[in-house]
Design a protein around this motif. Structure first.
Motif, mmCIF file in Angstrom:
data_model
loop_
_atom_site.group_PDB
_atom_site.id
_atom_site.type_symbol
_atom_site.label_atom_id
_atom_site.label_comp_id
_atom_site.label_asym_id
_atom_site.label_seq_id
_atom_site.Cartn_x
_atom_site.Cartn_y
_atom_site.Cartn_z
ATOM 1 N N GLN A 88 50.513 43.872 45.593
ATOM 2 C CA GLN A 88 50.091 45.002 46.181
ATOM 3 C C GLN A 88 49.965 46.080 45.489
ATOM 4 O O GLN A 88 48.403 46.877 46.137
ATOM 5 C CB GLN A 88 50.601 44.122 47.552
ATOM 6 C CG GLN A 88 51.030 43.388 48.192
ATOM 7 C CD GLN A 88 51.802 43.172 49.272
ATOM 8 O OE1 GLN A 88 52.879 44.337 49.512
ATOM 9 N NE2 GLN A 88 51.310 42.453 50.729
ATOM 10 N N ALA A 91 46.584 45.601 43.888
ATOM 11 C CA ALA A 91 45.633 46.364 44.234
ATOM 12 C C ALA A 91 44.965 47.997 44.790
ATOM 13 O O ALA A 91 44.001 48.184 45.265
ATOM 14 C CB ALA A 91 45.924 44.878 45.361
ATOM 15 N N SER A 94 43.773 50.018 42.118
ATOM 16 C CA SER A 94 43.010 49.677 41.744
ATOM 17 C C SER A 94 41.589 50.119 42.517
ATOM 18 O O SER A 94 40.873 50.495 41.938
ATOM 19 C CB SER A 94 42.268 48.582 40.941
ATOM 20 O OG SER A 94 42.870 47.786 42.586
ATOM 21 N N SER A 95 41.503 50.350 43.736
ATOM 22 C CA SER A 95 41.235 50.181 44.879
ATOM 23 C C SER A 95 40.655 52.318 44.763
ATOM 24 O O SER A 95 40.013 53.177 45.209
ATOM 25 C CB SER A 95 41.254 50.437 46.038
ATOM 26 O OG SER A 95 42.099 50.483 46.217
#
Length: 477
Positions: A88, A91, A94-95
């Motif tokens: 998590q 993620a 990376s966003s």
């Protein structure tokens, strides 16, 4: 048809019936006794309970063919601290974009940028930890259905249905067995009543002869040996009467047990007199080819029907066990609502179509063992059917032989009873005229009493052998 030669016994039975009416005793027929035993005999109740359990298992097997309802409501107060897994965290970073820089103190610091390469970067501040509980509600309701399982569920239902049918037949088998025991006990009780009547009549006869002999002795017409012989004969008759009454009480107790009723009753037993006689239809049973009787027994005996239904059930169980090697196709529909307030829950819908093994997984050794167990159980029942056929064949043969012997015994006993009655009449005449002696008289009296006892036993043997043969052939009760 064998008839007659039973006047004394028949008269005693009539006297018993009249005495019973005078005392207003409740009557009990054979049909009433069989209905009573079928209604509450423990053996029948046990089979009915097993049939009820089999019905429950059939319903359970049917339920596996239908969708299952899932759902629940949960209140789960929880702290708002987020613990992100490495995946998590990756993620999230990376966003948004991130970078590592050296701060004024010379320490490496991770910063996040909303728009990487443009700026607007800031240090990621650690979220504060809170131990305050916050409300959280969850509610879900859905359907779960095994759409296909390679015949596991449908064969399980077929097996349960056959076992239920077998259990229902088992109730009938128990009722037939109870009816046979009731009939045998009922006939035995009637015969015991007749034997008591014969014994009572014998005591009265010996008492009258004793009084007569004493009078003749007082008149000087008979010797003391005549009186002693008469007294001895009267005492022997009294002993026989006592034994007959004891036997009657014993067989009455046996009838009570056969009825499955713990409450004591003083019934007056009533039966069709023809039950104890040889009837025209009986000759057909004795003369019939045994192969035909055997075929009738095999086609009517409920024990064989029950075993065949059990075989069908076990064959279906074996097929159901083989399906355990393959995965199941399941369909799940799960609407879910969640939120911090019960009045404002947020809904989601999940539809799942899955092909997989049952929870816990599949073990080939386990499935193989289940198949072997089911196949072995089927072999056991098949062997039981062969053994049951042999037992039925033997039971039918023995019952027909006993019925044929009872017919011959009744005919010969009829001749014996008639001859003993004539001998008694002649001996009494000779004794009264002074030609005969006391030994001759009491030999004749004893022969007459014994013949009448044998007549009761011979008629009882006919009734018992008939009902046993009908049971062996699977006819009637």
């Amino acid at each position: 048809m064998i008839a007659g030669a039973q006047a004394s016994v028949g008269g005693a039975v009539v006297l018993l019936a009249i005495a019973g009416v005078a005392r207003a005793e409740p009557t009990l027929t054979l049909d009433d006794a069989i209905r009573m035993a079928r209604a509450h005999h423990p053996a029948v109740d046990s089979e009915r309970a097993q049939a009820a359990a089999a019905e429950g298992r059939r319903q359970q097997a049917l339920a596996r063919l239908l969708p299952f309802l899932t759902g629940g409501v949960a209140y789960q107060p929880t702290t708002p601290n987020l613990v992100a897994t490495p995946a998590q965290t990756r993620a999230l970073l990376s966003s948004t974009g991130s970078d590592t820089v050296v701060d004024s103190a010379g320490m490496p610091t991770t910063i996040t940028c909303r728009t990487p390469g443009v700026g607007d970067c800031a240090v990621i501040a650690p979220a504060p930890t809170s131990w305050a509980l916050q409300n959280f509600w969850m509610a879900d309701i859905g359907l779960s259905w095994t759409a296909w399982d390679w015949g596991h569920s449908i064969n399980g239902y077929r097996g349960a249905r056959n076992f239920l049918a077998a259990a229902d037949v088992g109730v009938t088998t128990a009722e037939r067995d109870v009816a046979l025991q009731v009939a045998l006990a009922f006939f035995g009780a009637l015969a015991a009543d007749q034997q008591v009547a014969v014994a009572e009549d014998a005591v009265k006869t010996y008492q009258a002869h004793l009084a007569q002999t004493r009078g003749l002795h007082d008149s000087g017409l008979r010797t003391g040996i005549d009186v002693a012989t008469a007294e001895s004969a009267e005492a022997s008759a009294a002993i026989a009467l006592s034994r007959a009454r004891s036997t009657r009480q014993m067989v009455r107790d046996q009838l009570q047990v056969a009825l499955g009723d713990d409450r004591p009753h003083d019934w007056r037993l009533v039966a069709d007199p023809a039950t104890f006689d040889w009837q025209p239809a009986d000759d057909n049973l004795v003369r019939a080819r045994f192969g035909a009787l055997e075929d009738d027994a095999f086609s009517h005996r409920t024990e064989l029907v029950q075993l065949r239904l059990q075989q069908n059930g076990l064959a279906a169980q074996t097929a159901a066990a083989r399906a355990g090697y393959f995965p199941q196709l399941t369909l799940n529909i799960d609407p879910v609502w969640g939120g911090s307030a019960w009045s404002s829950l947020t809904g989601n819908l999940t539809v799942t179509v899955a092909l997989g093994f049952a929870p816990g997984g599949m073990s080939p050794w386990l499935v193989h063992g289940q198949i072997r167990e089911a196949e072995a159980n089927l072999l056991v029942v098949e062997a039981q059917e062969r053994a049951q056929r042999a037992a039925i064949r033997r039971e039918a043969a023995d019952a027909r032989s006993a019925f044929s012997a009872a017919r011959d015994e009744l005919r010969l006993t009829q001749t014996l009873t008639e001859a003993a009655a004539r001998q008694r009449s002649l001996a009494e005449g000779r004794y009264q005229s002074g030609v005969g002696n006391i030994i001759e008289l009491y030999d004749a009296l004893l022969g007459d009493v014994n013949a009448r006892f044998q007549m009761v036993q011979a008629r009882l043997a006919v009734a018992e052998a008939r009902v046993q043969l009908r049971h062996a052939l699977g006819e009637g009760d």
